[in-house]
Design a protein around this motif. Structure first.
Motif, PDB file in Angstrom:
ATOM      1  N   PHE A   4      47.621  -8.400  11.542  1.00 52.41           N
ATOM      2  CA  PHE A   4      48.770  -7.643  12.065  1.00 52.41           C
ATOM      3  C   PHE A   4      48.753  -7.640  13.582  1.00 52.41           C
ATOM      4  N   ASP A   5      47.576  -7.451  14.167  1.00 49.13           N
ATOM      5  CA  ASP A   5      47.462  -7.392  15.626  1.00 49.13           C
ATOM      6  C   ASP A   5      47.723  -8.746  16.276  1.00 49.13           C
ATOM      7  N   VAL A   6      47.207  -9.832  15.686  1.00 43.88           N
ATOM      8  CA  VAL A   6      47.343 -11.139  16.327  1.00 43.88           C
ATOM      9  C   VAL A   6      48.789 -11.622  16.315  1.00 43.88           C
ATOM     10  N   PHE A   7      49.556 -11.226  15.295  1.00 43.79           N
ATOM     11  CA  PHE A   7      50.966 -11.620  15.239  1.00 43.79           C
ATOM     12  C   PHE A   7      51.864 -10.668  16.026  1.00 43.79           C
ATOM     13  N   ASN A   8      51.290  -9.562  16.514  1.00 48.53           N
ATOM     14  CA  ASN A   8      52.093  -8.579  17.244  1.00 48.53           C
ATOM     15  C   ASN A   8      51.740  -8.484  18.712  1.00 48.53           C
ATOM     16  N   THR A   9      51.112  -9.513  19.257  1.00 49.93           N
ATOM     17  CA  THR A   9      50.957  -9.563  20.707  1.00 49.93           C
ATOM     18  C   THR A   9      52.344  -9.738  21.327  1.00 49.93           C
ATOM     19  N   PRO A  10      52.538  -9.331  22.574  1.00 47.08           N
ATOM     20  CA  PRO A  10      53.868  -9.470  23.197  1.00 47.08           C
ATOM     21  C   PRO A  10      54.440 -10.883  23.099  1.00 47.08           C
ATOM     22  N   GLN A  11      53.585 -11.886  23.247  1.00 45.90           N
ATOM     23  CA  GLN A  11      54.051 -13.269  23.159  1.00 45.90           C
ATOM     24  C   GLN A  11      54.482 -13.624  21.745  1.00 45.90           C
ATOM     25  N   ASN A  12      53.688 -13.226  20.746  1.00 45.66           N
ATOM     26  CA  ASN A  12      53.989 -13.596  19.371  1.00 45.66           C
ATOM     27  C   ASN A  12      55.121 -12.773  18.767  1.00 45.66           C
ATOM     28  N   GLN A  13      55.372 -11.584  19.298  1.00 46.49           N
ATOM     29  CA  GLN A  13      56.490 -10.777  18.809  1.00 46.49           C
ATOM     30  C   GLN A  13      57.825 -11.453  19.060  1.00 46.49           C
ATOM     31  N   GLN A  14      57.873 -12.352  20.029  1.00 43.93           N
ATOM     32  CA  GLN A  14      59.104 -13.098  20.286  1.00 43.93           C
ATOM     33  C   GLN A  14      59.371 -14.152  19.212  1.00 43.93           C
ATOM     34  N   LYS A  15      58.320 -14.536  18.475  1.00 43.38           N
ATOM     35  CA  LYS A  15      58.452 -15.592  17.471  1.00 43.38           C
ATOM     36  C   LYS A  15      58.341 -15.089  16.041  1.00 43.38           C
ATOM     37  N   TYR A  16      57.624 -13.974  15.830  1.00 44.95           N
ATOM     38  CA  TYR A  16      57.328 -13.519  14.473  1.00 44.95           C
ATOM     39  C   TYR A  16      57.749 -12.067  14.275  1.00 44.95           C
ATOM     40  N   ASN A  17      58.259 -11.804  13.098  1.00 42.17           N
ATOM     41  CA  ASN A  17      58.562 -10.441  12.664  1.00 42.17           C
ATOM     42  C   ASN A  17      57.650 -10.151  11.474  1.00 42.17           C
ATOM     43  N   VAL A  18      56.686  -9.253  11.659  1.00 43.92           N
ATOM     44  CA  VAL A  18      55.625  -9.046  10.670  1.00 43.92           C
ATOM     45  C   VAL A  18      55.720  -7.654  10.067  1.00 43.92           C
ATOM     46  N   VAL A  19      55.646  -7.596   8.735  1.00 39.26           N
ATOM     47  CA  VAL A  19      55.603  -6.344   7.999  1.00 39.26           C
ATOM     48  C   VAL A  19      54.382  -6.377   7.083  1.00 39.26           C
ATOM     49  N   ALA A  20      53.601  -5.292   7.073  1.00 34.70           N
ATOM     50  CA  ALA A  20      52.426  -5.193   6.214  1.00 34.70           C
ATOM     51  C   ALA A  20      52.658  -4.138   5.139  1.00 34.70           C
ATOM     52  N   VAL A  21      52.395  -4.520   3.889  1.00 35.74           N
ATOM     53  CA  VAL A  21      52.464  -3.591   2.753  1.00 35.74           C
ATOM     54  C   VAL A  21      51.177  -3.805   1.963  1.00 35.74           C
ATOM     55  N   ALA A  22      50.311  -2.798   1.953  1.00 34.88           N
ATOM     56  CA  ALA A  22      48.978  -2.957   1.365  1.00 34.88           C
ATOM     57  C   ALA A  22      48.622  -1.746   0.505  1.00 34.88           C
ATOM     58  N   PRO A  23      47.672  -1.914  -0.427  1.00 34.33           N
ATOM     59  CA  PRO A  23      47.211  -0.778  -1.235  1.00 34.33           C
ATOM     60  C   PRO A  23      46.597   0.310  -0.360  1.00 34.33           C
ATOM     61  N   ASN A  24      46.631   1.550  -0.865  1.00 34.04           N
ATOM     62  CA  ASN A  24      46.068   2.656  -0.087  1.00 34.04           C
ATOM     63  C   ASN A  24      44.557   2.792  -0.250  1.00 34.04           C
ATOM     64  N   SER A  25      43.962   1.933  -1.095  1.00 31.05           N
ATOM     65  CA  SER A  25      42.510   1.935  -1.289  1.00 31.05           C
ATOM     66  C   SER A  25      42.072   0.537  -1.722  1.00 31.05           C
ATOM     67  N   ASN A  26      40.779   0.323  -1.780  1.00 29.15           N
ATOM     68  CA  ASN A  26      40.260  -0.989  -2.154  1.00 29.15           C
ATOM     69  C   ASN A  26      40.602  -1.319  -3.609  1.00 29.15           C
ATOM     70  N   ARG A  27      41.269  -2.452  -3.816  1.00 30.54           N
ATOM     71  CA  ARG A  27      41.639  -2.897  -5.171  1.00 30.54           C
ATOM     72  C   ARG A  27      41.049  -4.282  -5.455  1.00 30.54           C
ATOM     73  N   SER A  28      39.865  -4.551  -4.925  1.00 28.80           N
ATOM     74  CA  SER A  28      39.238  -5.861  -5.115  1.00 28.80           C
ATOM     75  C   SER A  28      39.017  -6.143  -6.598  1.00 28.80           C
ATOM     76  N   GLY A  29      39.251  -7.399  -6.985  1.00 23.62           N
ATOM     77  CA  GLY A  29      39.024  -7.817  -8.360  1.00 23.62           C
ATOM     78  C   GLY A  29      40.087  -7.343  -9.336  1.00 23.62           C
ATOM     79  N   ILE A  30      41.206  -6.843  -8.817  1.00 25.23           N
ATOM     80  CA  ILE A  30      42.247  -6.281  -9.680  1.00 25.23           C
ATOM     81  C   ILE A  30      43.152  -7.362 -10.265  1.00 25.23           C
ATOM     82  N   GLY A  31      43.091  -8.569  -9.690  1.00 27.48           N
ATOM     83  CA  GLY A  31      43.875  -9.690 -10.214  1.00 27.48           C
ATOM     84  C   GLY A  31      45.369  -9.435 -10.133  1.00 27.48           C
ATOM     85  N   THR A  32      46.080  -9.730 -11.222  1.00 27.82           N
ATOM     86  CA  THR A  32      47.539  -9.607 -11.251  1.00 27.82           C
ATOM     87  C   THR A  32      48.004  -8.281 -11.851  1.00 27.82           C
ATOM     88  N   ALA A  33      47.136  -7.280 -11.876  1.00 28.70           N
ATOM     89  CA  ALA A  33      47.489  -6.002 -12.498  1.00 28.70           C
ATOM     90  C   ALA A  33      48.712  -5.376 -11.832  1.00 28.70           C
TER      91      ALA A  33
END
Length: 335
Positions: free
Chosen positions: A57-86
């Motif tokens: 999120f940070d690397v794509f939101n530097t002032p230079q990269n914000q001119q080229k990329y529009n980034v949205v993050a949607v992530a789980p509120n806790s660790n869901r490792s190994g959850i597969g396609t649930a």
């Protein structure tokens, strides 16, 4: 009276036409704005506060990269490792805004992709967003070959690519590669500190080349926009000799049976840890030289095209799709 009715009817229809014109104009302006930037959806299975997704999120939101990329993050509120396609099907999902363009869900990685693709962000936060690319990761640890089947990181990318036809990258930081050769299972084993900032820089480098390729496709109107699904494992320490290698899965003869670690709780109930996957290093290096884990052991960035692993479309040309990304092997890795 008839004249007044005619005038009233004319004015009413005029305003309706004018209103529709404004809506169409606004939508066309939005689409034009959207096309000026490359839209990226970030998700993961480690949770919204994990270092990997925040480094991306940070690397794509530097002032230079914000001119080229529009980034949205949607992530789980806790660790869901190994959850597969649930999927979360028997309870409602809570959504929270962490910061601008960054959201958490009380749900799984695939749920996050579905949420972003079905306009929930627009209803929740008036956010107009349709991704050109989905990046799942950076995962806390590797996702090599046959280990991907239970991965929430890979599953989110698979769902984006195979269900929504959005190109997708599953990205993992393979700082834990040596655990596959451990003789005994040790859940508390410590590895070198993961270098997420460097890995994020590598992904930025790869995405820059993908966007350039897309611009060439846009100029060629006869060429269809290409969907893709790539699994990327990045070594923890990249140097000037590191390269991008296109890889395949590990040959099955390299796998060894692992023992379950049994123990007891303080109350004498029986407990056990599920074992790690174990590999025979000698057989691996002999028979699986083109595998992703061997590439990482050689300090290279491993890319495994997954279309031929998830070949749900009988009309698709998996080999052609995979070979079309060979240009990535020639890019210069900026570290």
């Amino acid at each position: 009276k008839n004249l007044l009715k005619i005038i009233k009817f004319s004015l009413t229809n005029f305003f309706k036409i004018y209103k529709n014109f404004l809506i169409c104009y606004c939508l066309s302006t939005m689409n034009q704005t959207k096309s000026d930037k490359f839209n990226i959806l970030l998700t993961n299975d480690d949770g919204f506060n994990a270092d990997g997704i925040n480094a991306l999120f940070d690397v794509f939101n530097t002032p230079q990269n914000q001119q080229k990329y529009n980034v949205v993050a949607v992530a789980p509120n806790s660790n869901r490792s190994g959850i597969g396609t649930a999927l979360t099907l028997i309870s409602p999902i809570e959504i929270n805004k962490i910061k601008n363009n960054f959201y958490s869900l009380d749900a799984n990685p695939v749920d996050c992709v579905i949420t972003a693709m079905n306009g929930i962000l627009q209803q929740f936060d008036d956010l107009q967003f349709l991704p050109d690319l989905v990046i799942s990761g950076i995962n806390n640890g590797s996702n090599f070959s046959q280990t991907i089947w239970s991965s929430g990181t890979v599953s989110a990318a698979v769902y984006a690519s195979q269900v929504y036809q959005i190109p997708a990258l599953a990205v993992s930081l393979a700082y834990d590669v040596e655990r596959f050769f451990a003789k005994e299972f040790n859940y508390e084993e410590k590895y070198e500190s993961p270098n997420y900032q460097q890995a994020a820089q590598v992904i930025l480098n790869i995405v820059e080349n993908i966007t350039l390729q897309k611009q060439k496709q846009n100029q060629n109107q006869n060429q269809n926009q290409q969907n893709f699904l790539l699994n990327i494992n990045i070594p923890n320490q990249i140097n000037q000799n590191s390269k991008i290698k296109f890889c395949d899965f590990i040959k099955l003869d390299a796998f060894e049976r692992s023992k379950i670690l049994a123990t007891n709780s303080p109350r004498k109930s029986n407990l056990f840890w599920l074992p790690n996957i174990r590999l025979n290093r000698e057989i691996l290096l002999k028979n699986s030289q083109n595998s992703d884990i061997v590439a990482v052991l050689q300090n290279n960035i491993a890319i495994t095209p997954l279309f031929d692993k998830y070949d749900f479309d009988s009309d698709s040309d998996s080999n052609s799709n995979s070979n079309s990304f060979k240009y990535l092997e020639n890019i210069e890795i900026k570290i």
